[in-house]
Design a protein around this motif. Sequence first.
Motif, mmCIF file in Angstrom:
data_model
loop_
_atom_site.group_PDB
_atom_site.id
_atom_site.type_symbol
_atom_site.label_atom_id
_atom_site.label_comp_id
_atom_site.label_asym_id
_atom_site.label_seq_id
_atom_site.Cartn_x
_atom_site.Cartn_y
_atom_site.Cartn_z
ATOM 1 N N LEU A 506 67.315 -31.306 -29.162
ATOM 2 C CA LEU A 506 67.424 -31.487 -27.715
ATOM 3 C C LEU A 506 67.449 -30.143 -27.000
ATOM 4 C CD1 LEU A 506 70.026 -34.422 -27.486
ATOM 5 C CD2 LEU A 506 67.524 -34.543 -27.575
ATOM 6 N N HIS A 507 68.138 -29.184 -27.575
ATOM 7 C CA HIS A 507 68.185 -27.840 -26.988
ATOM 8 C C HIS A 507 66.775 -27.261 -26.896
ATOM 9 C CE1 HIS A 507 68.884 -23.485 -26.695
ATOM 10 N NE2 HIS A 507 70.096 -23.774 -26.230
ATOM 11 N N LYS A 508 65.994 -27.440 -27.956
ATOM 12 C CA LYS A 508 64.626 -26.911 -27.970
ATOM 13 C C LYS A 508 63.763 -27.568 -26.891
ATOM 14 C CE LYS A 508 61.491 -28.120 -31.061
ATOM 15 N NZ LYS A 508 60.697 -28.252 -32.315
ATOM 16 N N LEU A 509 63.902 -28.873 -26.728
ATOM 17 C CA LEU A 509 63.123 -29.582 -25.712
ATOM 18 C C LEU A 509 63.499 -29.136 -24.304
ATOM 19 C CD1 LEU A 509 63.042 -33.250 -27.082
ATOM 20 C CD2 LEU A 509 61.272 -31.493 -27.259
ATOM 21 N N LEU A 510 64.782 -28.889 -24.086
ATOM 22 C CA LEU A 510 65.228 -28.428 -22.777
ATOM 23 C C LEU A 510 64.683 -27.039 -22.459
ATOM 24 C CD1 LEU A 510 68.942 -29.623 -22.718
ATOM 25 C CD2 LEU A 510 67.231 -30.147 -20.984
ATOM 26 N N VAL A 511 64.837 -26.132 -23.405
ATOM 27 C CA VAL A 511 64.423 -24.751 -23.176
ATOM 28 C C VAL A 511 62.905 -24.635 -23.063
ATOM 29 C CG1 VAL A 511 64.352 -22.455 -24.230
ATOM 30 C CG2 VAL A 511 66.477 -23.761 -24.251
ATOM 31 N N SER A 512 62.183 -25.383 -23.901
ATOM 32 C CA SER A 512 60.731 -25.245 -23.954
ATOM 33 C C SER A 512 60.020 -26.020 -22.860
ATOM 34 C CB SER A 512 60.210 -25.728 -25.317
ATOM 35 O OG SER A 512 60.801 -25.017 -26.370
ATOM 36 N N PHE A 549 71.092 -47.900 -35.598
ATOM 37 C CA PHE A 549 70.083 -47.421 -34.655
ATOM 38 C C PHE A 549 70.555 -46.178 -33.910
ATOM 39 C CE2 PHE A 549 69.814 -52.018 -35.080
ATOM 40 C CZ PHE A 549 68.499 -52.182 -35.469
ATOM 41 N N ASN A 550 71.811 -45.777 -34.101
ATOM 42 C CA ASN A 550 72.345 -44.648 -33.337
ATOM 43 C C ASN A 550 73.404 -43.924 -34.157
ATOM 44 O OD1 ASN A 550 72.720 -42.969 -31.023
ATOM 45 N ND2 ASN A 550 74.591 -44.095 -30.562
ATOM 46 N N ALA A 551 72.966 -43.230 -35.198
ATOM 47 C CA ALA A 551 73.894 -42.501 -36.069
ATOM 48 C C ALA A 551 74.185 -41.125 -35.484
ATOM 49 C CB ALA A 551 73.300 -42.363 -37.463
ATOM 50 N N GLY A 552 75.355 -40.608 -35.810
ATOM 51 C CA GLY A 552 75.724 -39.264 -35.413
ATOM 52 C C GLY A 552 76.465 -39.215 -34.092
ATOM 53 N N ARG A 553 77.190 -38.125 -33.896
ATOM 54 C CA ARG A 553 77.932 -37.958 -32.643
ATOM 55 C C ARG A 553 77.648 -36.602 -32.033
ATOM 56 N NH1 ARG A 553 83.691 -36.012 -32.983
ATOM 57 N NH2 ARG A 553 84.001 -34.964 -34.987
ATOM 58 N N GLY A 554 78.127 -36.415 -30.811
ATOM 59 C CA GLY A 554 77.891 -35.178 -30.093
ATOM 60 C C GLY A 554 78.756 -34.038 -30.596
ATOM 61 N N LEU A 575 75.065 -22.191 -33.779
ATOM 62 C CA LEU A 575 76.319 -22.623 -33.167
ATOM 63 C C LEU A 575 76.302 -22.365 -31.662
ATOM 64 C CD1 LEU A 575 79.149 -23.787 -33.541
ATOM 65 C CD2 LEU A 575 79.973 -21.450 -33.996
ATOM 66 N N GLU A 576 75.750 -21.238 -31.281
ATOM 67 C CA GLU A 576 75.653 -20.919 -29.850
ATOM 68 C C GLU A 576 74.802 -21.961 -29.119
ATOM 69 O OE1 GLU A 576 73.427 -17.523 -27.173
ATOM 70 O OE2 GLU A 576 74.390 -16.883 -29.054
ATOM 71 N N LYS A 577 73.713 -22.370 -29.736
ATOM 72 C CA LYS A 577 72.834 -23.364 -29.118
ATOM 73 C C LYS A 577 73.497 -24.742 -29.069
ATOM 74 C CE LYS A 577 68.474 -21.050 -30.264
ATOM 75 N NZ LYS A 577 67.883 -20.962 -28.910
ATOM 76 N N LEU A 578 74.260 -25.094 -30.085
ATOM 77 C CA LEU A 578 74.993 -26.362 -30.061
ATOM 78 C C LEU A 578 75.961 -26.405 -28.879
ATOM 79 C CD1 LEU A 578 75.825 -26.773 -33.869
ATOM 80 C CD2 LEU A 578 74.246 -28.189 -32.537
#
Length: 664
Positions: A506-512, A549-554, A575-578
Amino acid sequence: MTPRTNEDNAGNDEEGSKPDNAQGFLRRSSSALFSRNNSDSTSTGILRRASSIFLGNRRRGSSILSSFFSFGEEISLDIVPCPTFLDEDLQGLEPIFGKYLDNLSDDAVTKICRQLEFWYVQGVRTGVLSQDEFVKLCERLCLQSSWYLPTGSIISVKPLVPKVRFGKTNIKMPIVTCGGMRFQHTWLPDMIPLLSESKSSVLSNSPSQDNVKNIVRTCLQLGVNHFETARLYGTSEYQLIEALYDLMIAGEIKREDFILQTKITPQAFAKDFQKTWNQSWEHIGAKFQYIDLFSIHGLSTQEWETTFIEASKLKEEGKIRHIGFSTHGTSEQIMKLINTKKFEYINIHYHFFGSYHGEGTSDTLGGQGNLACVQRALELDMGVFNISPFDKGGKLYRPSRDLLLSLGPELTPIAFSSLHAWKTAGMHTLSVGVARPSDLDEVLEAARLWRTNDVEEKLLTPAENRLRDRVTEKCGKEWADYGLLNVPTCYEECTHGIAIGHILWLHKLLVSHGMYDFCKDRYTMLEANNSKWNSKKRFDENVKKWMPFNAGRGFDSNVDLTLALSKHRNPELALEKLKECHSWLNSSNGTLTDEQLEDKGWGRGYNLTVWEEFAGESITAGKVLLQAVTRGRAGITGTGPSAKSAEEAASLRSYCKNLATPVL
């Protein structure tokens, strides 16, 4: 759209008649004025447009009548402002609208105007696009939507969508599938005692059913004869079955004319599977006798062997013809399922902009994401079905400004995504979540391009390269190449359930590409699992609470991710990007305004949603339950075609028609 505003222009009227001529306007105006079912704003909105024609103002609706027709009180009139591109003296648009306008649906007119407005403001005015290129874009957009068939039409047309062999099933599969996840009446499961609205009531009274039937008929006429639904899609399954059956009874189609796919979640016990199966078969069995494609729905970590055994028995009985699975799992989980060699086809997320929950997870071959899974499935001659390429693949019906400018005007994001799936990845078919027939416009253009010999060389490959170059430019080559590698999945205890790869994606999509709306949606889904996480319980107990259908947390700042990131190429940067991604997307910070998005360079592009799908777009369990209890009076309301959407289409059509000159 970024509309031009005038002192006269303040918003939207609410009336849906398509303008044709002054006499027709007056006739509808008088009807509206004396109908108790219409509001004053509706009536005056019609009159105002009529006055515009009489007064010869061909481009802008006039509010001249607002001071005369107050009917006892002063009425503030709101109108749909004229798009900027129609208010300029651009040469070449008139004959295009004259040629195509009458063959465009109202929804298509709205979508075309929104796209043209974006490209005029962001392209022509900035010098990115010449006026000649803009005129050519206008014609392309009109041409791609001119397949439109009036509601109820049974005109026989040459199918526009080609077919391919669907792997070892040997089914002749259209490269476009009608997905049934967006046209249903409600998301509430159809078998909940007391709460579920009766099947007969939905089929008889819900306006969504006419829409479903129109979608099904339209798809069949265009060559899209594969229909996909699921037990979990609320009322979708039986609404789709009824629409198909109605067309069979009417003699428009035969059973062999369409391919039906439905899905059931895996059950650990045979009796539980049989119960769920019976609910589907009650809708399907007597009408259709068999299901072409049966999917075990949403496989990741669940026990699936019992469901497969029971489905195989049904296959022997002739009730099921082919067995496959759908998945939102990690790439490793998917590869393991493929390599069992038990399944004939797979429904999988793989998209140019990412593999959904597979993105940032190991593909077991040194890479990440689901492309290797697609390639392995093709090696085994499995049918490969692309899940949700335009929603989970980047919310491409509401693309960001940066994505559009990087991609360019020659391909819409939806057409680009389609061609990438077919041509680059080799996938057989992709699902369009059709909420309304006009949702097919962009993918039909892609299907037309699919037939051309030079589409890869001239359009697709250059577009892929531009978008990849954008990632390298914004993220740096090292991060673009390695940033999502060597990341543990949320199922590994060292992560404490945090979906590290997903968040870095998600970070990559936002920045790019500035894809804020998509990334916000996805992160909100992860955050929902944060609230369920209990650090006092064992890791495996917490993981069991996740939906497959929705594994993982923030991200969780209280968690030490040193071990989880120890194999990453740059743990400190990861870690900085997270942390940064969490600060941008977490719900406690709210949703960024348009001004804030502009400040970050994440401006929005255009919105192709012309009206909200019947079941609602922003759904929660609470809203769905409230909708059920109140029978649609609360919870999720105001969905389906609205007076506002009809008014926008009518106004835009009027502006375009008044601009157009007859084509001889």
